[in-house]
Design a protein around this motif. Structure first.
Motif, PDB file in Angstrom:
ATOM      1  N   LEU A  32       0.828  -1.204   0.000  1.00 45.68           N
ATOM      2  CA  LEU A  32       0.000   0.000   0.000  1.00 45.68           C
ATOM      3  C   LEU A  32       0.867   1.261   0.000  1.00 45.68           C
ATOM      4  O   LEU A  32       0.571   2.236  -0.700  1.00 45.68           O
ATOM      5  CB  LEU A  32      -0.913   0.011   1.225  1.00 45.68           C
ATOM      6  N   ASP A  33       1.934   1.235   0.781  1.00 43.57           N
ATOM      7  CA  ASP A  33       2.831   2.387   0.840  1.00 43.57           C
ATOM      8  C   ASP A  33       3.420   2.675  -0.532  1.00 43.57           C
ATOM      9  O   ASP A  33       3.561   3.828  -0.943  1.00 43.57           O
ATOM     10  CB  ASP A  33       3.947   2.122   1.860  1.00 43.57           C
ATOM     11  N   SER A  34       3.746   1.606  -1.272  1.00 38.58           N
ATOM     12  CA  SER A  34       4.292   1.771  -2.615  1.00 38.58           C
ATOM     13  C   SER A  34       3.263   2.395  -3.545  1.00 38.58           C
ATOM     14  O   SER A  34       3.586   3.286  -4.348  1.00 38.58           O
ATOM     15  CB  SER A  34       4.741   0.409  -3.157  1.00 38.58           C
ATOM     16  N   LYS A  35       2.009   1.950  -3.455  1.00 39.57           N
ATOM     17  CA  LYS A  35       0.944   2.517  -4.286  1.00 39.57           C
ATOM     18  C   LYS A  35       0.696   3.981  -3.943  1.00 39.57           C
ATOM     19  O   LYS A  35       0.601   4.844  -4.817  1.00 39.57           O
ATOM     20  CB  LYS A  35      -0.355   1.727  -4.101  1.00 39.57           C
ATOM     21  N   GLN A  44      -4.158  10.864   0.637  1.00 46.35           N
ATOM     22  CA  GLN A  44      -4.043  11.375   1.993  1.00 46.35           C
ATOM     23  C   GLN A  44      -5.410  11.647   2.602  1.00 46.35           C
ATOM     24  O   GLN A  44      -6.200  12.429   2.095  1.00 46.35           O
ATOM     25  CB  GLN A  44      -3.207  12.651   2.013  1.00 46.35           C
ATOM     26  N   GLY A  45      -5.705  10.953   3.705  1.00 41.34           N
ATOM     27  CA  GLY A  45      -6.987  11.116   4.383  1.00 41.34           C
ATOM     28  C   GLY A  45      -8.158  10.477   3.678  1.00 41.34           C
ATOM     29  O   GLY A  45      -9.305  10.678   4.075  1.00 41.34           O
ATOM     30  N   ALA A  46      -7.895   9.692   2.617  1.00 40.60           N
ATOM     31  CA  ALA A  46      -8.984   9.104   1.831  1.00 40.60           C
ATOM     32  C   ALA A  46      -9.780   8.094   2.662  1.00 40.60           C
ATOM     33  O   ALA A  46      -9.196   7.234   3.325  1.00 40.60           O
ATOM     34  CB  ALA A  46      -8.419   8.409   0.591  1.00 40.60           C
ATOM     35  N   THR A  68      -2.742  -0.049  10.810  1.00 38.66           N
ATOM     36  CA  THR A  68      -1.928  -0.073   9.592  1.00 38.66           C
ATOM     37  C   THR A  68      -2.404   0.972   8.599  1.00 38.66           C
ATOM     38  O   THR A  68      -1.605   1.715   8.016  1.00 38.66           O
ATOM     39  CB  THR A  68      -1.978  -1.468   8.940  1.00 38.66           C
ATOM     40  N   LEU A  69      -3.710   1.064   8.405  1.00 31.36           N
ATOM     41  CA  LEU A  69      -4.275   2.033   7.466  1.00 31.36           C
ATOM     42  C   LEU A  69      -4.098   3.463   7.969  1.00 31.36           C
ATOM     43  O   LEU A  69      -3.774   4.369   7.197  1.00 31.36           O
ATOM     44  CB  LEU A  69      -5.752   1.724   7.226  1.00 31.36           C
ATOM     45  N   VAL A  70      -4.290   3.662   9.266  1.00 34.29           N
ATOM     46  CA  VAL A  70      -4.107   4.997   9.848  1.00 34.29           C
ATOM     47  C   VAL A  70      -2.661   5.447   9.710  1.00 34.29           C
ATOM     48  O   VAL A  70      -2.386   6.616   9.391  1.00 34.29           O
ATOM     49  CB  VAL A  70      -4.540   4.998  11.325  1.00 34.29           C
ATOM     50  N   ASP A  71      -1.714   4.540   9.926  1.00 32.02           N
ATOM     51  CA  ASP A  71      -0.290   4.873   9.808  1.00 32.02           C
ATOM     52  C   ASP A  71       0.070   5.320   8.396  1.00 32.02           C
ATOM     53  O   ASP A  71       1.025   6.074   8.197  1.00 32.02           O
ATOM     54  CB  ASP A  71       0.581   3.672  10.203  1.00 32.02           C
ATOM     55  N   LEU A  72      -0.703   4.840   7.415  1.00 26.43           N
ATOM     56  CA  LEU A  72      -0.474   5.222   6.021  1.00 26.43           C
ATOM     57  C   LEU A  72      -1.288   6.462   5.634  1.00 26.43           C
ATOM     58  O   LEU A  72      -1.392   6.799   4.462  1.00 26.43           O
ATOM     59  CB  LEU A  72      -0.835   4.047   5.103  1.00 26.43           C
ATOM     60  N   GLN A  73      -1.861   7.145   6.648  1.00 32.02           N
ATOM     61  CA  GLN A  73      -2.636   8.368   6.476  1.00 32.02           C
ATOM     62  C   GLN A  73      -3.921   8.144   5.666  1.00 32.02           C
ATOM     63  O   GLN A  73      -4.405   9.033   4.975  1.00 32.02           O
ATOM     64  CB  GLN A  73      -1.789   9.481   5.834  1.00 32.02           C
TER      65      GLN A  73
END
Length: 234
Positions: A32-35, A44-46, A68-73
């Protein structure tokens, strides 16, 4: 009405759906981070809904998944298509449970009348941008098509409720059908986009780098996904 402090209304919003195929959260975070890194401002914030249809037989660590999702904003708002047990555990972790169905229901008389109103809607004349849309700029054409007589640079974003026409290279982000119009398209003279989206369906750069990358292309929505074809049909 003068003393009324609020009003509740039903409405439709576009939410991104994260379809889980694996519960390896370490790999999920990496992928996810790569995407997200390819279009960080878009994600961001989606708000994200997690579809559990393919992991119904597995145990989901919902608190860990949410973090995990929150950490990825990202903004995890709910889950769908899980088992009753999964839904109960998701609620305990702070997720909402959403109903997700692709079934088409027969139209009621009211829906038929609404459809007639939509058919009669007249869009405003196209909004025209004379020149390149620069990095950091965002152009939104409400209730109309958008025509860009130039390029869309990296980091720029063009949005229209109708179609998007780009008479140059699309390097940034282009979004058509922003208010839910399915029969809209994105046209560009050269496809090198960071992201394209139609009616909530989107592809980022790595999904676009196929046969039509670097070519004149048309992007449409088909069966809740995107389709890319050559702009000039031979």
């Amino acid at each position: 009405m003068a003393n009324q402090t609020f009003e509740l209304k039903g409405n439709l919003f576009t939410l991104s759906v994260l379809q889980l195929f694996s519960l390896d959260l370490t790999k999920l975070r990496q992928d996810l981070d790569s995407k997200i890194s390819q279009a960080p401002k878009f994600f961001q914030g989606a708000p994200i809904v997690v579809n559990l249809a393919d992991v119904q037989e597995q145990t989901v660590e919902f608190k860990e998944l949410k973090q995990t999702l929150v950490d990825l904003q990202l903004n995890p708002v709910g889950v769908c298509s899980g088992t009753q047990s999964q839904h109960d555990l998701a609620k305990e972790a702070g997720f909402s449970v959403l109903n997700y169905s692709r079934d088409v229901q027969p139209s009621t008389p009211l829906q038929s009348q609404a459809a007639e109103v939509v058919e009669k809607q007249v869009y405003l004349p196209a909004q025209i941008v004379n020149g390149t849309v620069r990095s950091g700029q965002q152009i939104y054409a409400k209730d109309r098509d958008l025509i860009v007589l130039g390029a869309v640079s990296h980091g720029a974003e063009v949005i229209a409720d109708g179609n998007v026409h780009i008479y140059g290279t699309l390097r940034g982000r282009a979004i058509a059908g922003a208010q839910g119009q399915e029969d809209t398209s994105i046209f560009c003279q050269r496809l090198e986009a960071e992201l394209v989206s139609i009616n909530g369906s989107y592809w980022i750069s790595d999904s676009l780098q196929g046969e039509h990358w670097g070519q004149a292309a048309q992007i449409t929505q088909q069966d809740e996904s995107l389709k890319i074809t050559a702009l000039v049909k031979g």
